[in-house]
Scaffold this motif. Structure first.
Motif, mmCIF file in Angstrom:
data_model
loop_
_atom_site.group_PDB
_atom_site.id
_atom_site.type_symbol
_atom_site.label_atom_id
_atom_site.label_comp_id
_atom_site.label_asym_id
_atom_site.label_seq_id
_atom_site.Cartn_x
_atom_site.Cartn_y
_atom_site.Cartn_z
ATOM 1 N N GLU A 92 0.847 -1.195 0.000
ATOM 2 C CA GLU A 92 0.000 0.000 0.000
ATOM 3 C C GLU A 92 0.878 1.237 0.000
ATOM 4 O O GLU A 92 2.104 1.155 0.184
ATOM 5 N N ALA A 93 0.258 2.400 -0.219
ATOM 6 C CA ALA A 93 0.994 3.664 -0.227
ATOM 7 C C ALA A 93 1.618 3.913 1.138
ATOM 8 O O ALA A 93 1.125 3.440 2.164
ATOM 9 N N LEU A 94 2.736 4.662 1.139
ATOM 10 C CA LEU A 94 3.454 4.948 2.378
ATOM 11 C C LEU A 94 3.680 6.449 2.529
ATOM 12 O O LEU A 94 4.752 6.899 2.945
ATOM 13 N N ASP A 95 2.637 7.217 2.192
ATOM 14 C CA ASP A 95 2.773 8.670 2.178
ATOM 15 C C ASP A 95 2.536 9.304 3.540
ATOM 16 O O ASP A 95 2.991 10.422 3.796
ATOM 17 N N THR A 96 1.824 8.624 4.432
ATOM 18 C CA THR A 96 1.468 9.227 5.705
ATOM 19 C C THR A 96 2.129 8.474 6.854
ATOM 20 O O THR A 96 2.517 7.307 6.702
ATOM 21 N N PRO A 97 2.252 9.123 8.007
ATOM 22 C CA PRO A 97 2.803 8.412 9.174
ATOM 23 C C PRO A 97 2.011 7.160 9.521
ATOM 24 O O PRO A 97 2.591 6.144 9.923
ATOM 25 N N GLU A 98 0.692 7.233 9.367
ATOM 26 C CA GLU A 98 -0.138 6.070 9.698
ATOM 27 C C GLU A 98 0.164 4.890 8.780
ATOM 28 O O GLU A 98 0.212 3.735 9.212
ATOM 29 N N GLN A 99 0.353 5.176 7.485
ATOM 30 C CA GLN A 99 0.652 4.104 6.544
ATOM 31 C C GLN A 99 2.029 3.492 6.830
ATOM 32 O O GLN A 99 2.214 2.281 6.742
ATOM 33 N N ARG A 100 2.991 4.339 7.186
ATOM 34 C CA ARG A 100 4.321 3.830 7.504
ATOM 35 C C ARG A 100 4.290 3.011 8.798
ATOM 36 O O ARG A 100 4.972 1.988 8.918
ATOM 37 N N ALA A 101 3.483 3.466 9.757
ATOM 38 C CA ALA A 101 3.331 2.681 10.985
ATOM 39 C C ALA A 101 2.680 1.336 10.693
ATOM 40 O O ALA A 101 3.019 0.319 11.311
ATOM 41 N N GLY A 102 1.752 1.323 9.749
ATOM 42 C CA GLY A 102 1.130 0.065 9.352
ATOM 43 C C GLY A 102 2.128 -0.904 8.745
ATOM 44 O O GLY A 102 2.077 -2.116 9.004
#
Length: 618
Positions: free
Chosen positions: A374-384
């Motif tokens: 998935e996309a990794l543009d936001t802190p939440e996505q990177r934390a995921g």
């Protein structure tokens, strides 16, 4: 049936180990032992020894070791009980009596083995006779040579509901149904399971036919039809071509896992005989265990399409809980839309070997899959992403392997998302219309460098060098400046350098012990308090590679800062700022000084990021 230790010892004593091994491995006399090239790994100089007196073999190259029974299970691929039976028969020993149920199962299995062998023979006769013309044409179109078809025991099942049943009538319908060769429908006569199909026998580790796979001749579903599970055949525990791939893998030092029968057959025809395939199911734990008995790192070569890559990823996830030191998987990514059969038809063995030289480790496959999920543009996505990776690592049962995976994933996360710093280039080496003058190293210059050093940063660097003493030899260019610093700090630095240069393999613990004995215990302890230093290289825990890289950066900043300050001071002393050229030089120096300050702040931020990653992982 109970195999007592006394019986097994008698069996070993009656078996000539050198004669047993000498059937397949060339041995020569070497003193009281026999010696030859190891059959378990490729070697040119013999390091494999057989000792008949002690009844064991040992390889000093790959550490293979065992007795006659172990030889039969590891080299021949036999189940333990079958190995014992074969050795006992050769030694003239009676096997211990079986209980009634075991005897009945053995007798039934014997009859099933004979029925399957006769079925395989009958299918081969059909392929080579008049009924098999269409099947032979199919093999020709697929590029399968007659000698390859013979090696794999291929055959043909005529499109009839009763021809096989009639040919094997002596076994009776009940046994043929139990073997999976007939289908029983309530209220109707049993009929042939395989009709109008190219037949591929599935064999056990001893080469005995235990099931079949049938490929449809034209269009229709299913394209491949396998035997059902029977007393002889468990598809979740069986690997196609294991009987031929096991000895080939010992010579090649590898085993390939492909998706289907035709991939295995095509690779063998191209000269790669160490390939196996699961049987219409995802790779199971039992199959993985069997693969790891052959080699430490099996190579998965699934098709290049989406379904093939998903199957490879499922195998990766299934293998994770079972990983142990040295035991893993590797992956080959085939060109999109191709399978191994397509690949070797187009490019022969060299095309496949080229891919096998660039296998992808299991950890890389897991990382790339989750990173692209998935996309990794936001802190939440990177934390995921981090959460998914740590959850995968947590499934590994072996603690040492699990820790290594967690460390590897954190390192990759850090490298991917930590703030990026531009590499340092010494000021005097940069291109441009002006460079600061490089003055001769006089006593005045040395004193200026000593007085111009940022003492707080210098203390942090000294703490970093004590944490990483092997780095001292790489940074001798700064040692002259730091030696000139007066007071206890300068004396401590001199002591650190002297001790480290005497023993370049010194580690941090030993260095601090020597310093304590030399009277530097108090000042060194104060200096090493991590909470007073905002840098990764002063912390006791953390990624060593990252800490050393940050230490390099800090040393570069410490060297460059006095140069910039000296050049600015020289312009001020000459009162030349009214000159346009001098003003431009002054602006450039001010910018350079600001850049150094930014880089130093960046180092502090990097430490905060590293702490944040560490706290999330705990």
């Amino acid at each position: 049936m109970t195999l007592t230790p006394a019986f097994l010892d008698e069996l070993r004593a009656r078996t000539s180990l050198s004669a047993l091994i000498g059937k397949t491995t060339k041995l020569q006399k070497a003193g009281r032992e026999m010696r030859g090239c190891c059959p378990f790994h490729n070697e040119k100089t013999p390091s494999f020894y057989v000792n008949d007196d002690k009844a064991f073999y040992h390889c000093f190259g790959c550490s293979a070791h065992g007795d006659a029974i172990r030889w039969m299970t590891d080299q021949r691929g036999l189940p333990f009980i079958d190995a014992v039976k074969e050795l006992a028969q050769a030694a003239g020993l009676e096997m211990p009596a079986m209980d009634r149920q075991s005897a009945e199962r053995a007798e039934r299995a014997k009859g099933l083995h004979e029925a399957m062998a006769d079925a395989a023979t009958w299918f081969t006769e059909q392929l080579n006779g008049l009924p098999g013309a269409e099947a032979r044409a199919l093999l020709d179109r697929r590029g399968i040579k007659p000698e390859t078809a013979r090696a794999f025991g291929m055959g043909f099942a005529p499109d009839s509901r009763g021809k096989l049943k009639a040919a094997l009538k002596d076994y009776g319908d009940a046994m043929l149904v139990e073997s999976g060769m007939l289908i029983q429908v309530e209220g109707k006569e049993p009929y042939d399971r395989f009709r109008g199909r190219l037949m591929i026998p599935i064999r056990d580790a001893r080469g005995r036919t235990i099931a079949f796979g049938g490929r449809i001749m034209d269009q229709g579903e299913p394209k491949y039809l396998n035997s059902p599970d029977t007393p002889l055949f468990d598809k979740g525990r069986t690997l196609y071509n294991l009987d031929q791939a096991a000895p080939a893998s010992r010579k090649a030092g590898r085993v390939l896992v492909v998706e289907g029968y035709m991939d295995v057959i095509a690779l063998a025809q191209a000269g790669i005989a160490e390939a196996v395939a699961p049987l219409g199911t995802a790779l199971t734990e039992a199959q993985l265990e069997r693969l790891w008995r052959m080699v430490d790192v099996p190579i998965l070569c699934f098709d290049g399409d989406s379904a093939g890559q998903k199957a490879a990823l499922r195998a990766a996830h299934r293998a994770l809980p079972m990983l142990s030191p040295g035991k893993s998987l590797a992956f080959v990514t085939l060109p999109p839309g191709q399978d191994p059969d397509d690949l070797v038809k187009a490019g022969g063995r060299p095309a496949m070997e080229a891919l096998l030289k660039a296998t992808e480790p299991l950890v890389d496959r897991l990382w790339s899959s989750e990173y692209a999920a998935e996309a990794l543009d936001t802190p939440e996505q990177r934390a995921g992403l981090k959460q998914r990776l740590m959850e995968l690592a947590s499934t590994i049962a072996d603690q040492s392997v699990r820790v290594e995976y967690e460390r590897d994933f954190r390192r990759r996360l850090d490298q991917q998302f930590a703030p990026q710093r531009r590499p340092f280039v010494p000021f005097q080496k940069r291109s441009g219309p002006w460079k600061p003058p490089i003055a001769p190293i006089t006593q005045d210059t040395k004193e200026f460098h000593a007085s111009g050093i940022d003492r707080v940063l210098a203390k942090a660097i000294l703490a970093g060098l004590i944490r990483h003493p092997t780095e001292i030899a790489r940074h001798m260019e700064v040692l002259g400046s730091l030696r000139l610093i007066d007071g206890a700090f300068g004396r401590l630095f001199e002591a650190v350098i002297d001790v480290a240069l005497e023993d370049q393999a010194l580690d941090s613990v030993r260095l601090r012990t020597i310093l304590a004995k030399s009277g530097f215990d108090s000042i060194a302890s104060d200096l090493m308090r991590a909470d007073t230093m905002p840098y990764t290289f002063t912390q006791e825990a953390g990624d060593p590679d990252r800490s050393r890289a940050d230490l390099d950066e800090a040393i570069s900043i410490m060297i460059a800062a006095p140069e910039v300050s000296a050049a600015l001071a020289m312009i001020d002393r000459e009162e030349a700022t009214v000159c346009a050229d001098a003003f431009e030089r002054q602006v450039a120096l001010v910018r350079e000084k600001q850049a150094l300050e930014d880089r130093l702040a960046n180092l502090c931020q990097a430490n905060e990021d590293a702490r944040a990653f560490g706290s999330e992982g705990n």
